[in-house]
Design a protein around this motif. Structure first.
Motif, PDB file in Angstrom:
ATOM      1  N   CYS A  10      46.277  21.143  53.804  1.00 49.46           N
ATOM      2  CA  CYS A  10      47.460  21.715  54.462  1.00 49.46           C
ATOM      3  C   CYS A  10      48.547  22.117  53.456  1.00 49.46           C
ATOM      4  O   CYS A  10      49.573  22.658  53.844  1.00 49.46           O
ATOM      5  N   PHE A  11      48.328  21.849  52.171  1.00 47.52           N
ATOM      6  CA  PHE A  11      49.347  22.230  51.182  1.00 47.52           C
ATOM      7  C   PHE A  11      49.127  23.655  50.714  1.00 47.52           C
ATOM      8  O   PHE A  11      47.968  24.048  50.554  1.00 47.52           O
ATOM      9  N   TYR A  13      52.705  22.904  52.326  1.00 49.97           N
ATOM     10  CA  TYR A  13      53.117  22.617  53.697  1.00 49.97           C
ATOM     11  C   TYR A  13      54.637  22.833  53.832  1.00 49.97           C
ATOM     12  O   TYR A  13      55.429  22.141  53.185  1.00 49.97           O
ATOM     13  N   SER A  15      58.220  22.962  55.854  1.00 49.86           N
ATOM     14  CA  SER A  15      58.943  22.340  56.972  1.00 49.86           C
ATOM     15  C   SER A  15      60.381  22.805  56.962  1.00 49.86           C
ATOM     16  O   SER A  15      60.950  23.074  55.903  1.00 49.86           O
ATOM     17  N   HIS A  44      55.076  17.256  63.763  1.00 52.23           N
ATOM     18  CA  HIS A  44      54.138  18.337  63.422  1.00 52.23           C
ATOM     19  C   HIS A  44      53.303  18.047  62.177  1.00 52.23           C
ATOM     20  O   HIS A  44      52.365  18.783  61.869  1.00 52.23           O
ATOM     21  N   LEU A  45      53.696  17.023  61.453  1.00 48.90           N
ATOM     22  CA  LEU A  45      53.016  16.712  60.196  1.00 48.90           C
ATOM     23  C   LEU A  45      51.524  16.449  60.444  1.00 48.90           C
ATOM     24  O   LEU A  45      51.169  15.637  61.292  1.00 48.90           O
ATOM     25  N   PRO A  46      50.641  17.136  59.718  1.00 54.45           N
ATOM     26  CA  PRO A  46      49.206  16.906  59.926  1.00 54.45           C
ATOM     27  C   PRO A  46      48.830  15.447  59.637  1.00 54.45           C
ATOM     28  O   PRO A  46      49.451  14.806  58.788  1.00 54.45           O
ATOM     29  N   VAL A  49      48.353  13.899  56.122  1.00 55.19           N
ATOM     30  CA  VAL A  49      49.507  13.548  55.294  1.00 55.19           C
ATOM     31  C   VAL A  49      49.976  12.149  55.710  1.00 55.19           C
ATOM     32  O   VAL A  49      50.749  11.978  56.638  1.00 55.19           O
ATOM     33  N   TYR A  54      55.416  12.379  47.856  1.00 55.45           N
ATOM     34  CA  TYR A  54      54.961  13.751  47.626  1.00 55.45           C
ATOM     35  C   TYR A  54      56.014  14.505  46.817  1.00 55.45           C
ATOM     36  O   TYR A  54      57.177  14.106  46.789  1.00 55.45           O
ATOM     37  N   VAL A 105      58.991  22.569  50.879  1.00 53.44           N
ATOM     38  CA  VAL A 105      57.558  22.853  50.784  1.00 53.44           C
ATOM     39  C   VAL A 105      56.925  21.713  49.998  1.00 53.44           C
ATOM     40  O   VAL A 105      57.350  21.375  48.894  1.00 53.44           O
ATOM     41  N   ARG A 159      54.014  26.063  61.912  1.00 51.74           N
ATOM     42  CA  ARG A 159      52.627  25.800  61.540  1.00 51.74           C
ATOM     43  C   ARG A 159      51.978  24.951  62.623  1.00 51.74           C
ATOM     44  O   ARG A 159      52.623  24.205  63.279  1.00 51.74           O
TER      45      ARG A 159
END
Ligand SMILES: Cc1cc2nc3c(=O)[nH]c(=O)nc-3n(C[C@H](O)[C@H](O)[C@H](O)COP(=O)(O)O)c2cc1C
Length: 159
Positions: A10-11, A13, A15, A44-46, A49, A54, A105, A159
């Protein structure tokens, strides 16, 4: 240290959300202020993660884009079911920016969340996270996102 590089499909990513007050456990007193995203951004964070530290880029109200480290953890107030996303922007802001638009990001992973015995150890770990992020973000594959149009446009990127 290539061995601890973890890849996320997903990166990068992206927000964006309005900065809300954290729980005031004192990151500011540690000299490491963090800006918190509201629940609607966090949810919404997959799944991939997970809790951890990070690195990436961030800006406030479409302003200059700075390096950031983000702590993703589990919120004890929601019985550890709800994640929190706390961004430390590597820049000396003169004022708080609650209510401002924070864009980030996420580009890479640094380490898992750890349980530290003392505040000093936590501070030391975060300082080392910052050093690592600073180094990683100089790599062309990560540096290019500093100029991403996402940071300067008013269009929502969902996303
Ligand atoms: C880059 C970074 C890494 C962090 N790593 C950890 C960690 O490994 N373990 C931990 O308990 N807290 C860690 N924290 C601290 C918490 O995420 C949080 O910032 C702190 O509890 C203060 O939160 P508050 O001021 O929003 O209440 C880290 C914070 C940052 C900014």
């Amino acid at each position: 240290m290539g061995s601890r590089i973890k890849m996320f499909s997903c990166f990068p990513y992206f927000s964006e959300g309005v900065v809300v007050k954290g729980f005031g456990r004192g990151s500011k007193e540690l000299g490491i202020p963090t800006a918190n995203y509201p629940e609607n951004v966090v949810e919404h964070l997959p799944k991939e993660v997970e809790g951890g530290v990070y690195f990436g880029w961030a800006n406030v109200d479409n302003g200059p884009v700075h390096k950031m480290v983000m702590s993703i953890g589990y919120n004890p107030y929601y019985h550890n079911k709800m994640k929190t996303m706390e961004t430390h922007i590597m820049h000396d802001f003169k004022k708080d920016f609650y209510g401002s638009m924070l864009k980030t990001v996420m580009l890479g992973y640094v380490r898992p969340m750890l349980d530290f015995k003392s505040l000093d150890e936590l501070i030391e770990a975060i300082q080392s996270d910052i050093k690592e992020a600073d180094k990683q973000l100089e790599k062309p594959e990560f540096k290019q996102y500093q100029n991403d149009s996402f940071f300067f446009s008013n269009e929502q990127r969902s996303r």
